[in-house]
Design an enzyme around this catalytic site. Structure first.
Site, short mmCIF file in Angstrom:
data_model
loop_
_atom_site.label_atom_id
_atom_site.label_comp_id
_atom_site.label_asym_id
_atom_site.label_seq_id
_atom_site.Cartn_x
_atom_site.Cartn_y
_atom_site.Cartn_z
N ASP A 110 0.91 -1.20 -0.03
CA ASP A 110 0.15 0.02 0.01
C ASP A 110 0.92 1.51 -0.05
O ASP A 110 0.55 2.10 0.82
CB ASP A 110 -0.95 0.07 1.18
CG ASP A 110 -1.88 -1.16 1.35
OD1 ASP A 110 -1.83 -2.01 0.20
OD2 ASP A 110 -2.73 -1.42 1.93
N LYS A 141 -6.91 -4.84 -3.02
CA LYS A 141 -7.63 -5.41 -1.93
C LYS A 141 -8.61 -4.45 -1.30
O LYS A 141 -8.43 -3.35 -1.78
CB LYS A 141 -6.57 -5.92 -0.81
CG LYS A 141 -5.89 -4.89 -0.28
CD LYS A 141 -4.72 -5.29 0.62
CE LYS A 141 -4.08 -4.11 1.25
NZ LYS A 141 -4.94 -3.16 2.01
N CYS A 169 -1.81 -2.89 7.64
CA CYS A 169 -1.70 -3.67 6.47
C CYS A 169 -0.60 -4.51 6.49
O CYS A 169 -0.57 -5.70 5.99
CB CYS A 169 -1.99 -2.77 5.18
SG CYS A 169 -3.68 -2.43 5.21
C1 VGL Z 1 -4.63 0.57 5.65
C2 VGL Z 1 -6.25 1.08 7.21
C3 VGL Z 1 -7.07 1.29 6.37
C4 VGL Z 1 -3.25 0.23 5.39
C5 VGL Z 1 -5.66 0.48 4.64
O1 VGL Z 1 -2.83 0.22 4.34
O2 VGL Z 1 -2.34 -0.10 6.33
N1 VGL Z 1 -5.03 1.11 6.78
N2 VGL Z 1 -6.85 0.72 4.90
#
Ligand code: VGL
Ligand code: ZN
Length: 208
Positions: free
Chosen positions: A8, A108, A153
């Site tokens: 991410d 995702k 994540c």
């Molecule tokens: C994430 C919170 C919500 C992350 C993704 O990538 O850590 N955290 N969605």
């Protein structure tokens, strides 16, 4: 067979994004060094990719504000600000991330009814993304994981990798990762260590 999983590394999780991780963009040069010099056979980048109105967004729950606790599918769920909505700039990879050597983008968080911190499966552990099968098919033996955010994540992806991939050595690359909450990061590192995940730096990986 070495694989790098970049979790991410998106605009939304960097300063200026909708769910900024403090110092989040500092992971980009380190990630680029890993991509270029880490000797990986396979590089995977995960991408948080939510539909509008996703169930993890506070805006989908009347009366809730971002960072309140709420419920999703009958389970406690952190109420996030709207972030990484499909097709928006917020969901794009950081513009300086070197995508040329990324072999696979694993999206995702697409199901509005459940959150998916892990790149391998939804938080309720029912639906798989299929990444575990890809890594198994490719014969991955070493999996290095880094990115954003360490306490969400990255941690969930690393723990799932250990749980789902037999005999794969999983390493967390600490200096190529940043987290949302300092106490959460410390706890996440201990949780990963306790699960048998090695805590390493990019220099350990590259051998510099
Ligand atoms: C994430 C919170 C919500 C992350 C993704 O990538 O850590 N955290 N969605
Ligand atoms: Zn998300």
């Amino acid at each position: 067979m070495k694989c790098l999983l970049l979790v991410d590394i998106q605009r939304g999780f960097c300063p200026g994004g909708n769910l900024p991780v403090p110092d989040g963009d500092a992971v980009v040069p380190v990630a680029n060094r890993l991509i270029a010099e880490g000797g990986y056979d396979l590089v995977v980048a995960s991408q948080d990719w939510h539909p509008q109105g996703h169930g993890s967004f506070a805006s989908s729950h009347p009366g809730k504000r971002p960072f309140d606790m709420g419920e999703l599918g009958g389970k406690p769920q952190m109420m996030w600000p709207d972030h990484c909505v499909q097709g928006t700039e917020d969901a794009a990879f950081h513009p300086d991330l070197d995508l040329r050597s990324v072999d696979l983008v694993q999206r995702k968080g697409i199901d509005a009814a459940v959150d998916s911190y892990s790149a391998f499966r939804d938080n309720d552990r029912a639906a798989l993304t299929g990444l575990d099968a890809v890594l198994r098919d490719r014969g991955v033996t070493v999996l290095d994981i880094c990115g954003l955010a360490t306490d969400y994540c990255v941690k969930f992806s690393a723990l799932d990798a250990v749980a789902m991939l037999d005999g794969v050595a999983v390493r967390f690359v600490e200096d190529a990762s940043r987290g949302i909450d300092p106490a959460g990061v410390a706890a996440a590192v201990e949780e990963m260590r306790a699960a048998g995940i090695a805590i390493v730096t990019a220099s350990d990986v590259i051998g510099g």
